[in-house]
Design a protein around this motif. Sequence first.
Motif, short mmCIF file in Angstrom:
data_model
loop_
_atom_site.label_atom_id
_atom_site.label_comp_id
_atom_site.label_asym_id
_atom_site.label_seq_id
_atom_site.Cartn_x
_atom_site.Cartn_y
_atom_site.Cartn_z
N GLY A 174 0.86 -1.15 -0.03
CA GLY A 174 0.01 -0.03 -0.06
C GLY A 174 0.82 1.13 -0.08
N ASP A 175 1.96 1.25 -0.49
CA ASP A 175 2.96 2.16 -0.32
C ASP A 175 2.62 3.58 -1.11
N ILE A 176 2.08 3.21 -2.52
CA ILE A 176 1.58 4.56 -3.10
C ILE A 176 0.24 5.03 -2.62
N ALA A 177 -0.65 3.86 -2.10
CA ALA A 177 -1.84 4.55 -1.57
C ALA A 177 -1.61 5.50 -0.31
N VAL A 178 -0.67 5.15 0.60
CA VAL A 178 -0.50 5.81 1.87
C VAL A 178 0.31 7.10 1.47
N HIS A 179 1.47 7.19 0.61
CA HIS A 179 2.13 8.32 0.33
C HIS A 179 1.28 9.14 -0.38
N ALA A 180 0.43 8.81 -1.36
CA ALA A 180 -0.37 9.56 -2.29
C ALA A 180 -1.68 10.18 -1.36
N GLY A 181 -2.08 9.61 -0.20
CA GLY A 181 -2.99 9.82 0.49
C GLY A 181 -2.60 10.98 1.44
N ILE A 182 -1.43 11.03 1.75
CA ILE A 182 -0.80 12.04 2.77
C ILE A 182 -0.75 13.30 1.77
N ALA A 183 0.07 13.16 0.92
CA ALA A 183 0.55 14.12 0.00
C ALA A 183 -0.72 14.80 -0.78
N GLY A 184 -1.88 14.01 -0.73
CA GLY A 184 -3.09 14.57 -1.52
C GLY A 184 -4.18 15.04 -0.81
N GLY A 185 -4.09 14.74 0.57
CA GLY A 185 -4.88 15.24 1.70
C GLY A 185 -6.18 14.47 1.80
N ALA A 186 -6.06 13.21 1.64
CA ALA A 186 -7.13 12.35 1.40
C ALA A 186 -7.79 12.15 2.91
N GLU A 187 -9.08 11.90 2.67
CA GLU A 187 -10.00 11.47 3.89
C GLU A 187 -9.68 10.08 4.63
N ALA A 188 -9.55 9.05 3.66
CA ALA A 188 -9.38 7.64 4.09
C ALA A 188 -8.31 7.06 3.11
N ILE A 189 -7.51 6.11 3.64
CA ILE A 189 -6.83 5.50 2.78
C ILE A 189 -6.89 3.91 2.91
N LEU A 190 -7.12 3.09 2.21
CA LEU A 190 -7.46 1.97 2.15
C LEU A 190 -6.36 0.89 1.51
N VAL A 191 -5.65 0.08 2.53
CA VAL A 191 -4.54 -0.55 2.04
C VAL A 191 -4.68 -2.20 2.39
N PRO A 192 -4.02 -3.20 1.60
CA PRO A 192 -4.29 -4.53 1.64
C PRO A 192 -3.56 -4.93 3.01
N GLU A 193 -2.68 -4.24 3.29
CA GLU A 193 -1.75 -4.74 4.67
C GLU A 193 -3.20 -4.76 6.06
N LEU A 310 3.40 5.85 9.51
CA LEU A 310 3.11 6.77 8.38
C LEU A 310 1.90 6.79 8.30
N TYR A 311 1.11 5.59 8.32
CA TYR A 311 -0.35 5.50 8.22
C TYR A 311 -1.13 6.15 9.46
N SER A 312 -0.40 6.13 10.64
CA SER A 312 -0.97 6.81 11.75
C SER A 312 -1.04 8.29 11.54
N ILE A 313 -0.08 8.90 11.00
CA ILE A 313 0.16 10.21 10.52
C ILE A 313 -1.04 10.54 9.79
N ALA A 314 -1.15 9.78 8.75
CA ALA A 314 -2.27 10.00 7.72
C ALA A 314 -3.50 10.12 8.37
N GLU A 315 -3.79 9.14 9.21
CA GLU A 315 -5.05 9.11 10.00
C GLU A 315 -5.49 10.58 10.70
N VAL A 316 -4.40 10.90 11.35
CA VAL A 316 -4.54 12.21 12.36
C VAL A 316 -4.97 13.38 11.36
#
Length: 319
Positions: A174-193, A310-316
Amino acid sequence: MKKIAILTSGGDAPGMNAAIRAVVRTALENGLEVMGVKRGYAGLINGELFNMDRTSVSDIIQRGGTVLRTARCLEFKQEEVRKRAVKILKAYGVDALVVIGGDGSFMGAKLLSKLGVKTVGLPGTIDNDLAYTDYTIGFDTALNTVIDAINKIRDTSTSHERVSIVEVMGRHCGDIAVHAGIAGGAEAILVPELGFDKDALCRKILEGKAAGKMHNLIILAEGIGGAFDLAKEVEEVTGIETRATILGHTQRGGSPSAFDRVLSSKMGAKAVEVLLEGKTSRVIGIRDNKIVDDDIDEALAIERKFDEELYSIAEVLSK
């Protein structure tokens, strides 16, 4: 060692051409002959080898894809096929092989090494799913492609006050999803992990609407899949118009970023250096901003760990 060959295998990644260029010109600078192999392992077993010189890699550093072409070759899992590849390399006087690709490509290099061919691998995959290296060739460019798309989708999503679900590549990572989610200001990031709870997702969207959010951006890794089905379910539960966008192979193409061009160039030069030192069955990577080489068996055995911090940062940041 007098002659080396180079091939690209598996999925293409921006920066592969920069790596090819670096390998060829570094090898020539050190008095080695270089041969290119067209279409990966499939081309190798078909004898598609040709001589390369400095002009062979002129005007390619800025190009996406791979000038050597690439293909998947399931036949290479057969030992008799690999033995034929070894005979072909010997017939052309090739002493070592540089392989640019992902874990499947590295496995082929590993098996060839066991048959006496000196091999070194460069991590060419946009997924960033090789645990031994901090970054793989193509990841940064793919990420920037996703961000560019997200920026455009956000504009129309805000105008219509929609929920937008954007599916990005990453079957197991899920690296592309997480990094893009943070950089793109996403409200939710859904990853296979980690998977996800649909009810919790819908609840978050509704709470965001109540708090005055104009739109919701959800990044979905393809490993979870079903972007269109999820969009339908979210719309049914929340009552908010929801659209799905699958970015697909746009993420593989395009001119490589400056980061990927420099990373590829460093890795390509290091690959030749490692071969000149007499090493074999090695893979090149980057850790703590230093170019390193590792034993291929040890590198492939490293378990990839999902970056939960990193995922936790995205959630916050998404609240």
